[in-house]
Design a protein around this motif. Structure first.
Motif, PDB file in Angstrom:
ATOM      1  N   GLU A  55       4.780 -10.433  -1.140  1.00  0.00           N
ATOM      2  CA  GLU A  55       3.561  -9.727  -0.746  1.00  0.00           C
ATOM      3  C   GLU A  55       3.858  -8.545   0.160  1.00  0.00           C
ATOM      4  O   GLU A  55       3.319  -7.454  -0.010  1.00  0.00           O
ATOM      5  CB  GLU A  55       2.625 -10.702  -0.005  1.00  0.00           C
ATOM      6  N   ALA A  94      -2.982  -5.024   2.010  1.00  0.00           N
ATOM      7  CA  ALA A  94      -2.176  -6.016   1.308  1.00  0.00           C
ATOM      8  C   ALA A  94      -2.892  -6.408   0.019  1.00  0.00           C
ATOM      9  O   ALA A  94      -4.077  -6.117  -0.172  1.00  0.00           O
ATOM     10  CB  ALA A  94      -1.938  -7.223   2.195  1.00  0.00           C
ATOM     11  N   GLN A  95      -2.160  -7.081  -0.854  1.00  0.00           N
ATOM     12  CA  GLN A  95      -2.689  -7.395  -2.172  1.00  0.00           C
ATOM     13  C   GLN A  95      -4.020  -8.167  -2.111  1.00  0.00           C
ATOM     14  O   GLN A  95      -4.961  -7.795  -2.840  1.00  0.00           O
ATOM     15  CB  GLN A  95      -1.621  -8.153  -2.977  1.00  0.00           C
TER      16      GLN A  95
END
Lengths: 307, 307, 307, 307
Positions: free
Chosen positions: C297, A66-67
């Motif tokens: 996200e 994930a980011q």
């Protein structure tokens, strides 16, 4: 014996207890960080890598990160880069490799993600300039495409740009398939002759360039010859006494290595996407390391990224 | 046992004397032409390929072929294609595979070289129209990108275009590395489920489409698992009596195949260039086969190629 | 008189007080939102656009927008899209235009950023499936490349995918240069014949497809002919009485429009980068609109974006 | 007054009878060849181009040229190039411009078609080497991407390669739309500051490089400002006495040029394809000029082109 891996961590793993080699394992967020320090000429000779520091980040598959984890990874690499860079002065970033060969284009793709600032001097207001380090970048292309040694082209650029350090980005070869796209190596020893997917003929090092050269690389291929050789070695290791087997394995090796496989590369089918993602992460690491006064947000905006 | 080769010639080589299989070797200029005819259901079961004709052209490295030899090769393939096509009626050409994966983009790249004519009806003068066969083309993209079965998209297009035949172009897998980019297979059996680098889920065949389906393919990869398995099989074949060795090899196979190598692909480093060149040759073959009243020169001009 | 703008807001500005046209201006974060509602056939005839809703977002230059503003913009567009979509059922997204022409490739580039989910049914666990709307996507290519009407290919796909709605993405032409890359138009009237940079021959509308068709577009060009005509019109407007001038201007117009300029397009030099950025934003808007149960996200991670 | 055309033929047409300017029109196959010789400093000042030779080939649309005509065109350009080159010694070819901007990528695309030979010295047999001139090539990228002056990068490369001459390829701007993609200009005056689509800040000339610099360029854009200005000038020319009109036109010009159009570029919609085709032709011209002992066939084979 030809190594055909550019990863110091793989070479050190093969020679576990050599004097003059330190291996320091730590954790950086989701990533295992492994630093190999080659500290004597004898160790350098045995590992066939010059003295210096080799820091490897083992990363999870990027498409599963994930980011926030990606940003954390980029920052961890940036911290290591910063620790190897002189504190001030312009930096020249060089993207090595052939942009028309997927497994070799990491360097040129990273260059496209960089925040280049050196030419803004004289165009920006002083407060902004004070926050920006001068960065220039070049993806010169490979010998077969330019007819010129990459090292010569980098030197030519450096003579005009007068950087305090050079960072070279390159696609590497590994010994084990599971390392493809899964580790990022940072080293202060520069680019060695014969290394990289494109097999550089001449080195790009502090000796040849006159300034520190940091190299950042990711393995994108394993050579077919390595796979076969390792499979056979495994066989021999397991059954060291069977003399007949040795001959059999040797004959087999000869036969297989005489086929084109030896020069073939093993790569994931999704290498295009993998290289694109890695280029983004490495580009962000470089931007963070070189512009510590800018936030990640500012960098994303200035490089036209970010959603 | 899973084959993981899409080449009928490789399967036939493994089963040399099966009743119901004919193998006819001839020479076409610089190329060896091998036709495998699978003529019984029992043979089809053994080779795991449906009944039909499979014509393979073994070609020298394209970058070593001068223009006349390339043109001759394109014409030889065109002749075979023409012998499999109905004499009249529109033809739909389908470029399969993922255009963003180098080893899988042969199909979409071929489509970009085609002389597409179906939409010109009503826009050209009669004498020119009389010389042109109606050709339409589609590169629909793969399941993971479209969310739709490729076979469904082809069927949807065919319902509107009403072609008399479909030609599907696809990247294939081979068993032996030396066949990568070195053979072109033409078959009248269409595209089978599970075949191709992208592993089609559903078939594109005369049964599903209602018209003849000709498939044209080139191997661009060998699966890592195939290499290891074949290396071990060779070892066992050479020393059939050594029971200990068999166990050793078996254990080794288990260890190696549990690594990611099995799903990796082996490919030449220059796969990008190789696919580009092959696409040009196959595109020219298709244009020649479909427009027998146009000269090579006219086709080059109409497709904006040629220097 | 030929309009050669696809923007309803530009047409409405030319005909300010037509009965049956409502113009509603609001603000959405940094963007001006302008909704034109064409509500009578007579108004539709005058504006040469079918009855329906046309929502336009005027956006600041993307390379000057920081990430939070970009995300806000994407969400504002997503909200409008959601208000036009049926609440349940699969959605087919179609990227129109020619992927090999920079000014016409917006549609195909947006498709590459989409979260496609329809094929995951049967592969994911129920809780995850419950959160995902079925999305499929196609970039079929233009008539000159496929030989088939785009509308036919979309219909063929829709017959198999059975979506509850279609969203078509296309590059548009505007009348004023300052609108290039600076507005995003969303409409519930679908794609009209003759619209778009590539000039679609057939429409993709609720009438032809049997389900609602939403179109999303961005102007990437202004036609040369429009610029000259508008310059001359301005001249005539300013000095309406000088009869000699009118003749002079008319003669000039004839001369200029007989040159190739009329068919040329006016575009920013940086059109490549502009289309890439717009595709990202529109892709995110679509993903947000279609997957309201996923966070930004999660979408970034599932589409392999985000740093 | 700012010219914003890089074509000497357009400048000479504006100043028809200047002393010190010779214009020589001839025919080269299907192409009109126009040589402008600027022979005095006063003429150079008036045309705002340095003294030297400017040879322009007006070419028919490439997609309408059959292969023999294309080959003839390439040979005609090659002959002119050869007449400007020193007879012996290595040549450095530089592809200028930004490879990520379609209208500016001519230079970098030409570089990809070149037969590069300089690095083969020591690898080929003497008879073959005797037939090959040493050629090296570089596409360094633009200031905004590298942070370094292109001229500095070229100089850096030249210091190592030590060529006897440099050939620079660049995309140009024209004044008239019909010249886009329709003329090829060859000059012995090199690259001037402020020229080209990308507006080079520093020159690449015999003065700065120390060896002859030949420039080859094709117009790919016309600036919007030029179009408006020329339209107005035409109006004024036709009706020189109407004082009111002059004021009107002037006011209009002010209004229009204050809009973004002035910085926009006018270009054909098919600019991508146009640049690709021109790059092929120019690349072949260079290869023919530099390797007079190789046939067109040999060059096609060595550069992996040709069908």
């Amino acid at each position: 014996m030809q190594y055909r891996t550019d990863l110091a961590m793989e070479r050190a793993a093969d020679h576990p207890d050599i004097p003059g080699v330190q291996v320091i394992n730590t954790q950086a967020g989701d990533c295992a960080r492994c630093e190999v320090r080659i500290e004597s000429e004898e160790a350098a000779r045995q590992l066939q890598k010059p003295c210096g520091r080799y820091i490897t980040f083992e990363i999870p598959p990027l498409h599963q990160m994930a980011q926030p984890a990606r940003a954390e990874l980029a920052q961890a690499i940036a911290d290591t880069l910063q620790s190897l860079l002189p504190p001030d002065g312009d930096v020249l970033i060089v993207g090595l490799g052939n942009r028309r060969i997927t497994s070799d284009k990491l360097g040129s793709q990273v260059v496209e993600t960089l925040l280049v600032t050196r030419h803004l001097r004289g165009h920006l207001s002083q407060p902004l300039l004070d926050r920006l380090r001068g960065v220039c970048a070049l993806a010169p292309g490979v010998l077969g495409v330019t007819g010129m040694e990459t090292a010569d082209l980098v030197q030519g650029a450096a003579e005009h740009a007068k950087p305090c350090a050079i960072i070279a980005i390159d696609a590497l070869s590994a010994r084990e398939c599971r390392r493809i796209g899964a580790v990022i190596q940072v080293t202060d020893t520069g680019i060695q002759p014969g290394s990289g997917v494109g097999n550089h003929r001449a080195g790009i090092t502090r000796e040849t360039m006159g300034v520190p050269v940091i190299a950042v690389g990711v393995p994108t291929v394993v050579y077919g010859s390595v796979i076969i050789r390792d499979a056979l070695r495994q066989l021999l290791d397991d059954y060291p006494d069977a003399s007949e087997r040795e001959a059999a394995a040797y004959a087999l090796a000869q036969r297989i290595l005489s086929q084109p496989l030896g020069e073939m590369v093993v790569t994931p089918r999704e290498i295009d996407q993998l290289v694109a993602e890695l280029s983004q992460v490495i580009g962000m690491s470089l931007n963070l390391a070189l512009q510590p006064q800018l936030s990640r947000e500012e960098i994303l905006m200035l490089t036209n990224e970010g959603l």
